[in-house]
Design a protein around this motif. Structure first.
Motif, PDB file in Angstrom:
ATOM      1  N   SER A   6      -2.418   0.441  11.451  1.00 45.91           N
ATOM      2  CA  SER A   6      -2.533  -0.319   9.991  1.00 45.91           C
ATOM      3  C   SER A   6      -4.073  -0.501   9.672  1.00 45.91           C
ATOM      4  N   VAL A   7      -4.627  -0.474   8.656  1.00 49.57           N
ATOM      5  CA  VAL A   7      -5.924  -0.659   8.183  1.00 49.57           C
ATOM      6  C   VAL A   7      -5.815  -1.494   6.860  1.00 49.57           C
ATOM      7  N   SER A   8      -6.721  -2.392   6.753  1.00 45.03           N
ATOM      8  CA  SER A   8      -6.870  -3.078   5.181  1.00 45.03           C
ATOM      9  C   SER A   8      -8.271  -3.440   5.172  1.00 45.03           C
ATOM     10  N   ASP A   9      -8.483  -3.826   3.833  1.00 45.81           N
ATOM     11  CA  ASP A   9      -9.812  -4.445   3.472  1.00 45.81           C
ATOM     12  C   ASP A   9      -9.523  -5.390   2.249  1.00 45.81           C
ATOM     13  N   THR A  10     -10.664  -6.371   2.057  1.00 49.56           N
ATOM     14  CA  THR A  10     -10.370  -7.117   1.139  1.00 49.56           C
ATOM     15  C   THR A  10     -11.970  -7.236   0.175  1.00 49.56           C
ATOM     16  N   ILE A  11     -11.434  -7.486  -1.119  1.00 44.63           N
ATOM     17  CA  ILE A  11     -12.729  -7.703  -2.139  1.00 44.63           C
ATOM     18  C   ILE A  11     -12.327  -8.898  -2.999  1.00 44.63           C
ATOM     19  N   LEU A  12     -13.430  -9.569  -3.585  1.00 47.14           N
ATOM     20  CA  LEU A  12     -13.106 -10.671  -4.546  1.00 47.14           C
ATOM     21  C   LEU A  12     -13.378 -10.006  -5.709  1.00 47.14           C
ATOM     22  N   ILE A  13     -12.535 -10.192  -6.738  1.00 45.60           N
ATOM     23  CA  ILE A  13     -12.699  -9.842  -8.078  1.00 45.60           C
ATOM     24  C   ILE A  13     -12.535 -11.037  -9.026  1.00 45.60           C
ATOM     25  N   ARG A  14     -13.612 -11.220  -9.946  1.00 46.18           N
ATOM     26  CA  ARG A  14     -13.619 -12.274 -10.997  1.00 46.18           C
ATOM     27  C   ARG A  14     -12.666 -12.140 -12.146  1.00 46.18           C
ATOM     28  N   ALA A  15     -11.234 -12.592 -11.644  1.00 39.94           N
ATOM     29  CA  ALA A  15     -10.346 -12.356 -12.864  1.00 39.94           C
ATOM     30  C   ALA A  15      -8.845 -13.049 -12.128  1.00 39.94           C
ATOM     31  N   ALA A  16      -8.149 -13.458 -12.990  1.00 39.28           N
ATOM     32  CA  ALA A  16      -7.004 -14.156 -12.345  1.00 39.28           C
ATOM     33  C   ALA A  16      -5.977 -13.333 -11.569  1.00 39.28           C
ATOM     34  N   PRO A  17      -5.348 -14.056 -10.639  1.00 43.87           N
ATOM     35  CA  PRO A  17      -4.472 -13.160  -9.704  1.00 43.87           C
ATOM     36  C   PRO A  17      -3.352 -12.513 -10.571  1.00 43.87           C
ATOM     37  N   SER A  18      -2.813 -13.138 -11.600  1.00 43.45           N
ATOM     38  CA  SER A  18      -1.886 -12.663 -12.443  1.00 43.45           C
ATOM     39  C   SER A  18      -2.343 -11.096 -13.217  1.00 43.45           C
ATOM     40  N   ALA A  19      -3.740 -11.245 -13.633  1.00 42.92           N
ATOM     41  CA  ALA A  19      -4.366 -10.067 -14.374  1.00 42.92           C
ATOM     42  C   ALA A  19      -4.408  -8.875 -13.342  1.00 42.92           C
ATOM     43  N   VAL A  20      -4.738  -9.376 -12.375  1.00 44.72           N
ATOM     44  CA  VAL A  20      -5.070  -8.105 -10.986  1.00 44.72           C
ATOM     45  C   VAL A  20      -3.845  -7.500 -10.748  1.00 44.72           C
ATOM     46  N   THR A 139      -7.316  15.584   7.053  1.00 47.51           N
ATOM     47  CA  THR A 139      -8.514  15.067   6.582  1.00 47.51           C
ATOM     48  C   THR A 139      -9.734  15.549   6.935  1.00 47.51           C
ATOM     49  N   ARG A 140      -9.807  16.510   7.622  1.00 43.49           N
ATOM     50  CA  ARG A 140     -11.120  17.240   7.894  1.00 43.49           C
ATOM     51  C   ARG A 140     -11.728  16.391   8.969  1.00 43.49           C
ATOM     52  N   GLY A 141     -11.113  16.078  10.022  1.00 46.18           N
ATOM     53  CA  GLY A 141     -11.626  15.737  11.147  1.00 46.18           C
ATOM     54  C   GLY A 141     -11.459  14.364  11.456  1.00 46.18           C
ATOM     55  N   HIS A 142     -10.732  13.465  10.728  1.00 44.22           N
ATOM     56  CA  HIS A 142     -10.659  12.072  10.923  1.00 44.22           C
ATOM     57  C   HIS A 142      -9.286  11.773  11.010  1.00 44.22           C
ATOM     58  N   THR A 143      -8.822  10.439  11.724  1.00 45.82           N
ATOM     59  CA  THR A 143      -7.452  10.000  11.845  1.00 45.82           C
ATOM     60  C   THR A 143      -7.096   9.503  10.398  1.00 45.82           C
ATOM     61  N   PHE A 144      -6.020   9.153  10.255  1.00 48.41           N
ATOM     62  CA  PHE A 144      -5.508   8.908   8.867  1.00 48.41           C
ATOM     63  C   PHE A 144      -6.033   7.297   8.575  1.00 48.41           C
ATOM     64  N   ALA A 145      -6.050   6.747   9.883  1.00 49.00           N
ATOM     65  CA  ALA A 145      -6.570   5.129   9.844  1.00 49.00           C
ATOM     66  C   ALA A 145      -8.012   5.163   9.373  1.00 49.00           C
ATOM     67  N   GLU A 146      -9.124   5.974   9.994  1.00 51.32           N
ATOM     68  CA  GLU A 146     -10.282   5.928   9.599  1.00 51.32           C
ATOM     69  C   GLU A 146     -10.345   6.645   7.976  1.00 51.32           C
ATOM     70  N   PHE A 147      -9.592   7.397   7.655  1.00 54.16           N
ATOM     71  CA  PHE A 147      -9.769   8.358   6.359  1.00 54.16           C
ATOM     72  C   PHE A 147      -9.043   7.206   5.251  1.00 54.16           C
ATOM     73  N   GLN A 148      -8.135   6.383   5.595  1.00 55.56           N
ATOM     74  CA  GLN A 148      -7.556   5.264   4.728  1.00 55.56           C
ATOM     75  C   GLN A 148      -8.726   4.253   4.642  1.00 55.56           C
ATOM     76  N   ARG A 149      -9.210   3.768   5.576  1.00 55.83           N
ATOM     77  CA  ARG A 149     -10.155   2.809   5.651  1.00 55.83           C
ATOM     78  C   ARG A 149     -11.188   3.082   4.457  1.00 55.83           C
ATOM     79  N   LYS A 150     -11.891   4.313   4.362  1.00 58.84           N
ATOM     80  CA  LYS A 150     -12.876   4.695   3.156  1.00 58.84           C
ATOM     81  C   LYS A 150     -12.054   4.714   1.874  1.00 58.84           C
ATOM     82  N   ASN A 151     -10.551   5.397   1.965  1.00 53.10           N
ATOM     83  CA  ASN A 151      -9.932   5.196   0.648  1.00 53.10           C
ATOM     84  C   ASN A 151      -9.654   3.955  -0.043  1.00 53.10           C
TER      85      ASN A 151
END
Length: 180
Positions: A6-20, A139-151
């Protein structure tokens, strides 16, 4: 070598949670942000995201194209959207099997929304050595975890660029919730 499941990432967006949430929970729109997804077709009645909703996602990586069948597992407006990928194929998703789980969480933070995107590898029956070999070819040389982290990073940055309120709304966002 054991897989990262499992991989995850986070970002802040200036918008209401309902809109996102409203944007992310529409699988037909995901192609606007994802580097691989090219949109989806909802099967059956289309009445907004709901648990049990089934859709077929169209995907592309380089010259390779495929379709997946997905079922929504969580649809909590403004809080969480998740779906499992459980079939795959070239034109139609004919090969069933546990493939992945995608989850999006939305949290209000100081007039913004913290969006967390998580990918979980559901190919638990695959031996690690076989999965790692397959992943590196696909993925041309990556694990899916590495690849999905970039995606995931690309998807979140594109989502932010599309939904972030402009600077003139930043003061309003800091002083209270935004309306979506």
């Amino acid at each position: 070598m054991p897989r990262t499941m499992s991989v995850s990432d986070t970002i802040l967006i200036r918008a209401a949670p309902s809109a996102v949430y409203e944007q992310v929970s529409d699988p037909t729109a995901m192609g606007r942000w994802s580097p691989e997804n090219r949109g989806a077709r909802v099967l059956g009645e289309r009445r907004g995201a709901h648990v049990g909703m089934v859709f077929e996602g169209r995907n592309k990586r380089g010259s390779f194209r495929w379709t997946t069948r997905c079922t929504v597992t969580a649809a909590d407006p403004g809080e969480r959207f998740a779906f499992r990928v459980h079939a795959i194929g070239v034109r139609r998703p004919r090969l069933p099997g546990a493939i992945a789980l995608w989850e999006y969480r939305f949290e209000a933070v100081d007039g913004c929304t913290r969006v967390t995107e998580t990918w979980t590898d559901n190919r638990r029956a695959w031996p690690d050595v076989l999965a790692n070999m397959f992943d590196r070819v696909a993925t041309r040389g990556h694990t899916f975890a590495e690849f999905q982290r970039k995606n995931i990073r690309t998807t979140l940055e594109r989502l932010k660029a599309a939904l972030d309120q402009d600077g003139s709304d930043a003061d309003a966002a800091a002083n209270g919730p935004l309306r979506g």
